[in-house]
Each structure stands twice: as C-alpha cells, then as structure tokens.
Design an enzyme around this catalytic site. Structure first.
Site: not given
Length: 330
Positions: A240, A128
């Site tokens: 994130h 990710c």
C-alpha cells in the site's frame, strides 16, 4: 513454546508461516487451523508437514501460548472464548476487537507496552493502512505533537485477500484476450482503474476503512490527533502507498523530518527526488519496513509537512506486525 495459526490458508495465514520460518523464535509446536474448505491441507514448516485442523469449539487450544488469528471478524468473535479460555494469548488481525476498551491495539514501534495489559487475553492488530501511517507519524510526533492529518491511501489488491489478487490478474488476462472481466471482489473492475471506495459507507459519507484510520490512530498514539482519510483501491498487486499531510504544533522543517525518519524504528528513508529515489510498491513488496520519501513543506500551512510512504500490506500491515507483538510479549 506452542503457537497456533487460525486462518492458515489465507494470504495473511501463509505470510504468518513465512515470517515465523524466518524469525529466530524457539517454536516447539505449531498448530494450523482453518475452515472446512482448508482443513486437511498440508503445509511445510521448518522441514515438517503440518496438516490444517478444522477450527472447532473444543479444547484444541489447551497448552497453546499464542494464537495468531486472521480468519475474519465473525470467526474471531465466535471463537475468541474457545481460543483464550485455557490461557492462550490471541493476537487478532481482524477488526472484531480493535476499538474495545479492554483490548489493546498495538503497533510495537509506537505503543509496545500496551500489549502487556490485555485482560481478555486478546490483542488487536490494527488496520493495514493505520499501521504503516502511525509508524511514520510516530517519528514526527517525537519532534512536535501532530494536531491533524489528511491522508489519501493507494491500496493494493492484496488488502482484499488472496482471491482479490487472483481476480486482478484474471481481469488483466481477460481484458488482454478481449473478454469481459470478472468482477466479484471489488465494486467495479480494478484493472486499468482506481476505485475511491474501500469497505462500506457510513452516515458521514466516509467509509468504514477511512473511519478506522481516524479512531485507530488516536487509540494507538494515545493522542487527540484528527485524521481525515480517503481510501482508494489501485491496480497494484501488493504493498500500500499513502500520501500524508500533517499539521504539527510547531513547524518541522523537511531536514528535521528526514533526520527523524532516518532514526525511527521500522522506517527506511528513501528521499532523493533529484535522483528519482522515492518509495514505490513495485520494488518494495515483500519487504518489512515502512519506506518514506517525497518529504516537503506544505505550501498552504506554515505548520504543515507532507510525505509519501509505502509498506507491504501483508507483511508489516498484517502478519509481521502480529509476529512483532508476539516477540514483544516474549
């Protein structure tokens, strides 16, 4: 078209369902697979109830065009042959095959063509943190070749799965009630804390998560780029963030960078610091793009530039990227 989701009950599996519901894909049949714990659960998709089947070594994948898998590296390795033996293309969200030479590692905004050369009928979805970074880096690479990157990540609980998200909520509730917090999914209490440790440490004292960013970025971008990462878990539920410093072959001005980011596929520019416009996970969770802001010259290097980016780990960082690979192949 017949599609399967492996790991349907997990955080990424559930996001696969939501994204496929949203996209204008002609899906004639959707199959859901899971472990003994999730087999028998029922989920609604486009008005129909679909029951999760137990993942087994049988011929359940016969006739399946694409399998979106997110059930962990061990499961992916064990079942890859079962899934692909009848011609199914496996788009795998785990770390199992990412660095195999005969498995393409794909971020469609960067290297979509690689997806069409998959001799083992396996395509890997990158980590990710790598995905959101390379989407942003690709915009600058088109302006001047990037030699090196330093990056600090600020990774939400979602990166460790649904149980980790639940644990963060539980910790805040327990601490608010004066109780000792439950600590199972993380090395330490995450609530009111940051943990500079994601995945296991390797011989060079970087973690596996940090080394993934080094190796995966080079493979995806077909580049000699060098990446030094520090990956940090923060008490954010979802999405994130990354603070990124790049050194390019020639200087790139902040104005050039803004123009490049504004034109880049999959990037949204949010860079008006005087008006407090910059990306933040609180407001961008659940959205698809990679958001970029805080663009400025690096004060230590004439060829340096620094920026901040935020992206939803479960969507672009996992499920959405896999679905975009599927759409590329279609």
């Amino acid at each position: 078209m017949k599609i399967a989701i492996v790991g349907a009950s997990g955080a990424v599996g559930q996001e696969f369902l939501r994204i496929l519901e949203e996209r204008p894909l002609q899906i004639d049949e959707l199959l859901l697979f899971g472990s003994e714990r999730s087999a028998g659960k029922t989920y609604k998709f486009r008005g129909k109830d679909i029951t999760v089947k137990l993942l087994q070594h049988n011929d359940d994948f016969r006739g399946v065009d694409f399998a979106l898998t997110s059930a962990g590296a061990g499961t992916s390795r064990e079942f890859a042959e079962t899934i692909t033996k009848h011609g199914t293309i496996m788009i795998d969200n785990s770390s199992a095959f990412r660095m195999d030479e005969d498995v393409p590692l794909v971020v469609p905004e960067v290297n979509a063509a690689d997806a069409k050369n998959a001799p083992r009928r396996i395509i890997a979805n990158p980590n990710c943190t790598t995905i959101q970074m390379v989407v942003a880096l690709q915009a600058l690479e088109k302006v001047s070749h990037i030699r090196r990157v330093h990056v600090a990540t600020y990774q939400s609980a979602s990166g460790a799965g649904a149980a980790a998200m639940a644990e963060l909520e539980q910790q805040y509730a327990e601490l608010g009630a004066g109780k000792e917090p439950t600590v199972q999914k993380f090395a330490f209490q995450l609530a009111y804390n940051v943990i500079p440790h994601i995945d296991v440490f390797t011989d060079n004292d970087y973690t596996k998560e940090e080394m993934k960013m080094f190796h995966e970025t080079r493979k995806i971008m077909h580049s000699d780029i060098r990446v030094s990462a520090t990956c940090i878990r923060v008490p954010v539920m979802r999405a994130h963030s990354e603070s990124v410093w790049v050194e390019t072959e020639r200087p790139i001005s902040p104005e050039e960078a803004r123009t490049a980011f504004a034109a880049a596929q999959g990037v949204v520019l949010m860079d008006e610091p005087a008006n407090k416009v910059y990306p933040m996970p609180l407001f961008l969770a659940g959205h698809d793009p990679v958001y970029v802001g805080r663009i400025r010259k690096d004060l230590t290097n004439d060829n340096g530039l620094t920026f901040w980016c935020v992206s939803d780990q479960i969507r672009k960082g996992a499920a959405l990227n896999a679905v975009q690979i599927l759409e590329t192949l279609i």
